[in-house]
Design an enzyme around this catalytic site. Structure first.
Site, short mmCIF file in Angstrom:
data_model
loop_
_atom_site.label_atom_id
_atom_site.label_comp_id
_atom_site.label_asym_id
_atom_site.label_seq_id
_atom_site.Cartn_x
_atom_site.Cartn_y
_atom_site.Cartn_z
N HIS A 1 0.85 -1.20 0.00
CA HIS A 1 0.00 0.00 0.00
C HIS A 1 0.88 1.24 0.00
O HIS A 1 0.68 2.16 -0.82
CB HIS A 1 -0.93 -0.03 1.22
CG HIS A 1 -1.79 1.19 1.39
ND1 HIS A 1 -3.14 1.18 1.17
CD2 HIS A 1 -1.49 2.46 1.75
CE1 HIS A 1 -3.65 2.39 1.38
NE2 HIS A 1 -2.65 3.20 1.75
N GLU A 2 1.84 1.30 0.90
CA GLU A 2 2.65 2.52 1.03
C GLU A 2 3.56 2.72 -0.18
O GLU A 2 3.69 3.84 -0.69
CB GLU A 2 3.46 2.48 2.32
CG GLU A 2 2.62 2.34 3.59
CD GLU A 2 1.52 3.39 3.75
OE1 GLU A 2 1.59 4.46 3.11
OE2 GLU A 2 0.56 3.13 4.49
N HIS B 1 1.72 4.16 -3.03
CA HIS B 1 1.57 5.63 -2.99
C HIS B 1 2.70 6.31 -3.77
O HIS B 1 2.49 7.33 -4.44
CB HIS B 1 1.53 6.14 -1.56
CG HIS B 1 0.20 6.04 -0.90
ND1 HIS B 1 -0.97 6.49 -1.48
CD2 HIS B 1 -0.16 5.56 0.32
CE1 HIS B 1 -1.99 6.27 -0.65
NE2 HIS B 1 -1.53 5.71 0.45
N TYR C 1 -4.43 14.12 -3.46
CA TYR C 1 -4.84 13.41 -2.25
C TYR C 1 -5.99 14.12 -1.54
O TYR C 1 -5.89 14.52 -0.38
CB TYR C 1 -3.64 13.24 -1.33
CG TYR C 1 -3.73 12.06 -0.38
CD1 TYR C 1 -3.80 10.76 -0.88
CD2 TYR C 1 -3.76 12.24 0.99
CE1 TYR C 1 -3.88 9.68 -0.03
CE2 TYR C 1 -3.84 11.16 1.86
CZ TYR C 1 -3.90 9.88 1.34
OH TYR C 1 -3.97 8.81 2.18
N GLU D 1 -6.02 6.26 -2.60
CA GLU D 1 -6.10 5.27 -1.53
C GLU D 1 -6.50 3.89 -2.05
O GLU D 1 -5.93 2.87 -1.66
CB GLU D 1 -7.11 5.73 -0.48
CG GLU D 1 -6.50 6.54 0.62
CD GLU D 1 -5.36 5.80 1.26
OE1 GLU D 1 -5.55 4.67 1.74
OE2 GLU D 1 -4.25 6.34 1.27
N ASP E 1 -10.22 13.99 6.90
CA ASP E 1 -9.49 12.97 6.14
C ASP E 1 -9.34 13.38 4.66
O ASP E 1 -9.53 12.56 3.76
CB ASP E 1 -10.21 11.61 6.28
CG ASP E 1 -9.48 10.46 5.62
OD1 ASP E 1 -8.24 10.47 5.58
OD2 ASP E 1 -10.18 9.54 5.14
N HIS F 1 -9.88 7.96 3.00
CA HIS F 1 -9.86 6.58 3.52
C HIS F 1 -11.27 6.05 3.78
O HIS F 1 -11.44 4.97 4.33
CB HIS F 1 -9.06 6.51 4.82
CG HIS F 1 -7.60 6.82 4.67
ND1 HIS F 1 -7.10 8.09 4.78
CD2 HIS F 1 -6.55 6.02 4.39
CE1 HIS F 1 -5.79 8.06 4.60
NE2 HIS F 1 -5.43 6.82 4.35
#
Ligand code: ASN
Ligand code: ZN
Ligand code: CA
Length: 305
Positions: free
Chosen positions: A146-147, A150, A161, A170, A225, A230
């Site tokens: 996931h990271e 990004h 974002y 996301e 957020d 998310h």
């Protein structure tokens, strides 16, 4: 003169043993992997020693047996970064997040009891978790994927974002988290609530089980957020679940990668994502294919026109 690439072994966050690409220099071993075809780039792992300074200091070991309890987060950050590098290289012919062999740096033991992980624009950062909400976050391959995704998104589609483009950003990270860890539809299950089994941070198959919508009729308008990035990611995540369930991972990952790197842009919304994925499906499998129709049906079902 004794500097050399070496192979060590280590214990991961969940107690498993894995082989590590390390480096020996000046009598010390480093989590420093020079074995990838990165034209000078490396995969390297550091520790913030529970402070906030990045990247911190190299993780080292005296005998190349990385088995101490406070090395487990370091071991998994390093090992899983290699797995994700290999996935993008072997499956998508992409050489690191920039496709130019950029070094992948990870820092673990960020702050104290830190229940998150992130890409900061230059490197990966992982907290240790507080032991209740999270175990050290590098212990989950889908979280690492996931990271790092990004970083791939930042260098390709550049999805802003916030709001729908942010929720797509996301979702892309969650979907590639699935492609790297396709054994379940949960994200983060290997590190989330270590005292509770069977749960995760989010679910692609059942976003509602973690408070996310899965249809446009339940889209959440909020300013928190970054506009619910998310939260509303549940909608494209459910479309991905329908897509993958219908056509399988092998075709889906090709379509998602092509859409991300060829058609999506910084301001793409959900409708644009549907179009991008359909164009990618058409390019790869034809506009009269059952694959194309499955992608269309998936987005129709979550209410994206
Ligand atoms: N772990 C979070 C994520 O990758 C950190 C953040 O909110 N950016 O989405
Ligand atoms: Zn994310
Ligand atoms: Ca998972």
């Amino acid at each position: 003169v004794t500097d050399a690439a070496t192979t060590g072994r280590g214990t991961g966050v969940n107690g498993d043993t894995k082989t590590l690409n390390t480096y020996f220099s000046n009598g010390t071993y480093y989590l420093y992997d020079t074995t990838k075809p990165m034209s000078g780039g490396v995969i390297q792992t550091a520790t913030a020693q529970n402070r906030s300074t990045l990247p911190g200091v190299y993780s080292t070991d005296a005998d190349n047996a990385w088995t101490a309890s406070n090395q487990r987060a370091d071991v998994d950050a390093h090992y899983y970064a290699g797995v994700v590098y290999d996935y993008y290289y072997n499956t998508h012919n992409r050489n690191s997040y920039d496709n130019r062999g950029a070094s992948i740096t990870s820092t673990v033991h960020y702050q104290t009891n830190y229940n998150n992980a992130f890409w900061n624009g230059s490197q990966m950062v992982y907290g240790d978790g507080d032991g209740t909400t999270f175990a050290p976050l590098s212990g989950a391959l889908d979280v690492v994927a996931h990271e790092i995704t990004h970083a791939v998104t930042e260098r390709t589609a550049g999805l802003q974002y916030q709001n729908q483009s942010g929720a797509l950003n996301e979702s892309m990270s969650d979907v590639f988290g699935y492609f790297l860890d396709p054994n379940d539809w949960l994200l983060g299950e290997d590190v989330y609530t270590p005292k509770v089994s069977g749960d995760g941070l989010r679910s692609l198959s059942n976003p509602e089980s973690y408070g996310q919508p899965s249809t446009m009729s339940n889209y959440v308008n909020t300013t928190s957020d970054n506009g619910g990035v998310h939260i509303n990611s549940g909608i494209p995540n459910k479309a991905a679940y329908y897509t993958i369930s219908s056509i399988g991972k092998a075709q889906a990952e090709k379509i998602y990668y092509r859409a991300l790197t060829t058609y999506l842009t910084p301001t793409s919304n959900f409708s644009n994502a549907k179009s991008a994925l359909l164009q990618a499906a058409s390019d790869l499998y034809g506009s009269n294919s059952s694959t194309y129709n499955a992608v269309k049906s998936a987005w129709d079902r979550v209410g994206v026109n």
